[in-house]
Design a protein around this motif. Structure first.
Motif, mmCIF file in Angstrom:
data_model
loop_
_atom_site.group_PDB
_atom_site.id
_atom_site.type_symbol
_atom_site.label_atom_id
_atom_site.label_comp_id
_atom_site.label_asym_id
_atom_site.label_seq_id
_atom_site.Cartn_x
_atom_site.Cartn_y
_atom_site.Cartn_z
ATOM 1 N N THR A 25 0.809 -1.226 0.000
ATOM 2 C CA THR A 25 0.000 0.000 0.000
ATOM 3 C C THR A 25 0.837 1.269 0.000
ATOM 4 N N ASN A 26 2.148 1.145 -0.008
ATOM 5 C CA ASN A 26 3.009 2.320 0.014
ATOM 6 C C ASN A 26 2.945 3.030 -1.342
ATOM 7 N N ALA A 73 6.422 3.494 -3.138
ATOM 8 C CA ALA A 73 7.238 2.335 -3.501
ATOM 9 C C ALA A 73 7.475 2.344 -5.011
#
Length: 168
Positions: free
Chosen positions: A70-71, A74
């Protein structure tokens, strides 16, 4: 020309656009070409970037793994790099494999069309170590010879009718 590099043909890549082009060339049977039919190591459902007239000898592609989780910050992880070394010149086994394809002369065979236009896939040198997986992403990171598309090179090397006649 130099010394042969066995690593320059480490991977054979085939794309969906090549198979679609062949399907449009031969009238029957329809959808005769499927992944694995040319003995490729990697089959890519491609976009415009990987069309045979857009991929060039010397192009470098990064194979990346999409970010997971969910970053939102990233980034993709680069797995390996592939450097395009040459279009594939298929042997007579291609015509044997696709023997149900209707054609009238050596100039209209699957092998001849593949030689003339570069539809048989392309060879790559591999840089790095890693495992390519379904859903990995491929991105072009270098295009040093934009005038030397696989179509151009394949036509120059293998596309002359005299070559195709002698090649049979």
């Amino acid at each position: 020309l130099g010394v042969y590099d066995p690593h320059s043909r480490s991977i054979l890549v085939q794309t969906s656009s090549n198979l679609n082009q062949l399907d449009q060339t031969f009238l029957e049977p329809r959808n005769a070409f499927s992944p694995g039919g040319f003995g490729e190591n990697i089959f890519i459902e491609d976009n415009e970037i990987l069309a045979v007239n857009k991929v060039c000898v010397g192009d470098v592609f990064a194979v990346c793994r999409p970010a997971t989780g969910t970053n939102p910050f990233a980034s993709e992880e680069e797995i390996i790099r592939l450097t395009v070394t040459s279009p594939r010149r298929p042997c007579g086994k291609v015509d044997v494999r696709f023997s149900k394809i209707k054609f009238t002369s050596v100039y209209e065979s699957v092998r001849a069309q593949s030689c003339k236009f570069g539809y048989a896939g392309f060879f790559c040198r591999v840089s790095g170590e890693g495992e390519i997986k379904i859903n990995d992403v491929i991105r072009r990171v270098k295009n040093p010879h934009p005038n030397w598309s696989l179509t151009t090179v394949s036509t120059c090397l293998y596309g002359a009718d005299s070559f195709l006649k002698d090649y049979n």
